[in-house]
Design a protein around this motif. Structure first.
Motif, short mmCIF file in Angstrom:
data_model
loop_
_atom_site.label_atom_id
_atom_site.label_comp_id
_atom_site.label_asym_id
_atom_site.label_seq_id
_atom_site.Cartn_x
_atom_site.Cartn_y
_atom_site.Cartn_z
N MET A 102 38.19 37.40 33.07
CA MET A 102 38.76 36.17 32.56
C MET A 102 38.25 34.99 33.37
SD MET A 102 40.58 37.35 30.11
CE MET A 102 41.66 36.00 29.62
N LYS A 103 38.44 33.80 32.86
CA LYS A 103 37.92 32.60 33.52
C LYS A 103 38.46 32.47 34.94
CE LYS A 103 37.38 27.62 32.97
NZ LYS A 103 37.65 26.44 32.12
N ASP A 104 39.73 32.81 35.14
CA ASP A 104 40.33 32.66 36.46
C ASP A 104 39.84 33.70 37.46
OD1 ASP A 104 41.73 30.49 35.54
OD2 ASP A 104 43.57 31.61 35.14
N GLU A 105 39.25 34.78 36.97
CA GLU A 105 38.81 35.86 37.85
C GLU A 105 37.44 35.56 38.48
OE1 GLU A 105 40.45 40.05 36.49
OE2 GLU A 105 39.53 39.01 34.79
N LEU A 106 36.60 34.85 37.76
CA LEU A 106 35.28 34.50 38.28
C LEU A 106 35.07 33.00 38.13
CD1 LEU A 106 32.97 37.37 36.93
CD2 LEU A 106 33.81 37.05 39.26
N THR A 107 34.59 32.38 39.17
CA THR A 107 34.38 30.93 39.18
C THR A 107 32.89 30.60 39.18
OG1 THR A 107 34.31 30.79 41.59
CG2 THR A 107 36.49 30.69 40.55
N HIS A 108 32.61 29.32 39.07
CA HIS A 108 31.24 28.83 39.17
C HIS A 108 30.58 29.36 40.45
CE1 HIS A 108 28.12 25.88 40.28
NE2 HIS A 108 28.00 25.61 38.99
N ARG A 109 31.32 29.35 41.54
CA ARG A 109 30.78 29.80 42.83
C ARG A 109 30.37 31.27 42.78
NH1 ARG A 109 34.14 28.38 48.15
NH2 ARG A 109 33.60 26.31 47.34
N LEU A 129 27.89 27.13 33.19
CA LEU A 129 29.10 26.87 32.41
C LEU A 129 29.93 28.15 32.38
CD1 LEU A 129 27.34 25.05 29.42
CD2 LEU A 129 28.27 24.03 31.51
N VAL A 130 31.19 28.05 32.77
CA VAL A 130 32.03 29.24 32.89
C VAL A 130 33.20 29.17 31.92
CG1 VAL A 130 33.44 30.63 34.47
CG2 VAL A 130 31.43 29.42 35.33
N GLY A 131 33.40 30.25 31.16
CA GLY A 131 34.52 30.35 30.23
C GLY A 131 35.15 31.72 30.33
N ASP A 132 36.11 32.01 29.44
CA ASP A 132 36.75 33.32 29.43
C ASP A 132 35.77 34.39 28.99
OD1 ASP A 132 39.14 32.30 30.27
OD2 ASP A 132 39.99 32.10 28.27
N GLY A 133 35.48 35.33 29.87
CA GLY A 133 34.64 36.46 29.51
C GLY A 133 33.15 36.19 29.49
N VAL A 154 28.43 40.60 38.90
CA VAL A 154 28.92 39.36 39.47
C VAL A 154 30.26 39.70 40.13
CG1 VAL A 154 29.72 37.02 39.03
CG2 VAL A 154 27.78 37.93 37.74
N SER A 155 30.31 39.53 41.44
CA SER A 155 31.46 40.00 42.21
C SER A 155 31.60 41.50 41.97
CB SER A 155 32.71 39.21 41.82
OG SER A 155 33.80 39.56 42.64
N LYS A 156 32.75 41.96 41.55
CA LYS A 156 32.97 43.40 41.33
C LYS A 156 32.75 43.82 39.89
CE LYS A 156 37.92 42.67 40.55
NZ LYS A 156 39.30 42.98 41.01
N PHE A 157 32.38 42.86 39.02
CA PHE A 157 32.31 43.12 37.59
C PHE A 157 30.89 43.45 37.14
CE2 PHE A 157 35.95 40.33 38.20
CZ PHE A 157 36.94 40.98 37.46
N LYS A 158 30.76 44.53 36.38
CA LYS A 158 29.51 44.80 35.70
C LYS A 158 29.38 43.83 34.52
CE LYS A 158 29.10 49.70 36.87
NZ LYS A 158 28.97 51.09 36.34
N ILE A 159 28.13 43.49 34.20
CA ILE A 159 27.93 42.44 33.20
C ILE A 159 26.93 42.85 32.13
CG2 ILE A 159 28.49 40.56 34.78
CD1 ILE A 159 25.38 40.16 35.04
N ASN A 160 26.98 42.14 31.03
CA ASN A 160 25.93 42.16 30.02
C ASN A 160 25.20 40.82 30.10
OD1 ASN A 160 26.78 44.71 28.86
ND2 ASN A 160 28.50 43.58 28.00
N ILE A 161 23.91 40.82 29.87
CA ILE A 161 23.14 39.60 30.05
C ILE A 161 22.07 39.49 28.97
CG2 ILE A 161 21.58 40.72 31.71
CD1 ILE A 161 21.56 38.02 33.25
N GLU A 162 21.88 38.29 28.43
CA GLU A 162 20.92 38.07 27.35
C GLU A 162 20.48 36.61 27.32
OE1 GLU A 162 22.73 38.12 23.35
OE2 GLU A 162 24.67 38.23 24.37
N ARG A 163 19.33 36.38 26.74
CA ARG A 163 18.87 35.00 26.52
C ARG A 163 19.64 34.39 25.36
NH1 ARG A 163 14.11 32.83 28.49
NH2 ARG A 163 12.69 34.23 29.60
N ILE A 164 19.86 33.09 25.42
CA ILE A 164 20.45 32.37 24.29
C ILE A 164 19.70 31.05 24.10
CG2 ILE A 164 22.76 33.37 24.49
CD1 ILE A 164 23.62 30.82 25.97
#
Length: 262
Positions: A102-109, A129-133, A154-164
């Motif tokens: 969620m947005k509050d779990e990960l910040t810009h930093r 730019l940071v939003g929910d999820g 990112v931090s402890k979270f696994k992520i999906n990543i793609e170009r947009i």
């Protein structure tokens, strides 16, 4: 060739001069090669230093772009005056990072730290730019593939990543905490003390240690006078905006409304 010394003789600050000189080196390369060159990502103050100088140089044109209309960090694309540059040719790109957060779990930093942890320099990265999820990261196009291949968490979270595409960038509205107060003077230390709830003496010491920027310009004078609309960045604490300056009170103090970005 251009006369860099003549164009920059009015700039006395070493860091400011370094930014402008780097930009002029790009200009020289364009004039020699008749190709396209791009600067690092600059903040609005650094952009404001370069533009008046670029406007004095013949035979070149330039674009200032950051991926979306209100981008804070932007690059200057410099090219011969007879060329045209389309958005598809911009040397910057965008990446979407998503995951179960969620947005509050990960910040810009958190996102910036993860990207810089790959060995990249801050000046090669634009706005995040940071939003929910999800988060959208703007970077030099040549580095987007590197981030796609190497950013796994990112931090402890696994992520999906793609170009947009830039058109797919999320719309993010900043959240503010409204602070109302009064100050004896519109000094930098007074406004910061009100905005962050600290004493003027404590704030003054931090200002003298080069921790503060006003409208992205470094300021180390506690007595610096602020104006309505000024954005103050306080390293390690955050940002505030002097949103409104009201009438004076009976005790000859200024009523102020400050927005603290949260």
């Amino acid at each position: 060739m251009i006369n860099k010394e003549s164009l920059t003789k009015h700039i006395k600050n070493t860091e400011e001069r370094y930014v402008v000189m780097k930009t002029l080196n790009k200009v020289e390369s364009v004039l020699k090669s008749h190709g396209v060159r791009v600067t690092d990502f600059y903040n609005p103050y650094e952009i404001s230093l370069c533009i008046p100088i670029l406007n004095q140089i013949l035979d070149i044109n330039y674009l200032v772009v950051g991926g979306y209309e209100n981008a804070e960090r932007r690059v200057i694309i410099i090219y011969p005056e007879y060329m045209e540059i389309s958005e598809e040719e911009y040397p910057i790109g965008a990446i979407k990072v998503s995951g179960r957060f969620m947005k509050d779990e990960l910040t810009h930093r958190d996102f910036l730290g993860a990207v810089l942890g790959l060995g990249l320099k801050r000046e090669k990265i634009g706005d995040i730019l940071v939003g929910d999820g999800q988060a959208n990261i703007i970077a030099h196009k040549e580095l987007c593939d590197y981030i796609l291949l190497n950013l796994e968490k990112v931090s402890k979270f696994k992520i999906n990543i793609e170009r947009i595409y830039f058109n797919d960038l999320m719309k993010v509205e900043e959240n503010f905490k409204i602070i109302q107060g009064s100050v004896s003077a519109l000094r930098l230390d007074s406004i910061l003390g009100t905005g962050f709830g600290e004493s003027r003496n404590a704030i003054s010491k931090l200002i003298n240690n080069d921790r503060v920027k006003v409208n992205f310009k470094p300021v180390n004078q506690p007595s610096y006078i602020l104006h309505e609309g000024d954005l103050i960045s306080f390293k390690g604490k955050g940002r505030i905006i002097l949103d409104q300056i009201g009438n004076k009170t009976k005790k000859d103090r200024y009523k102020v409304i400050i927005k603290r970005i949260v």
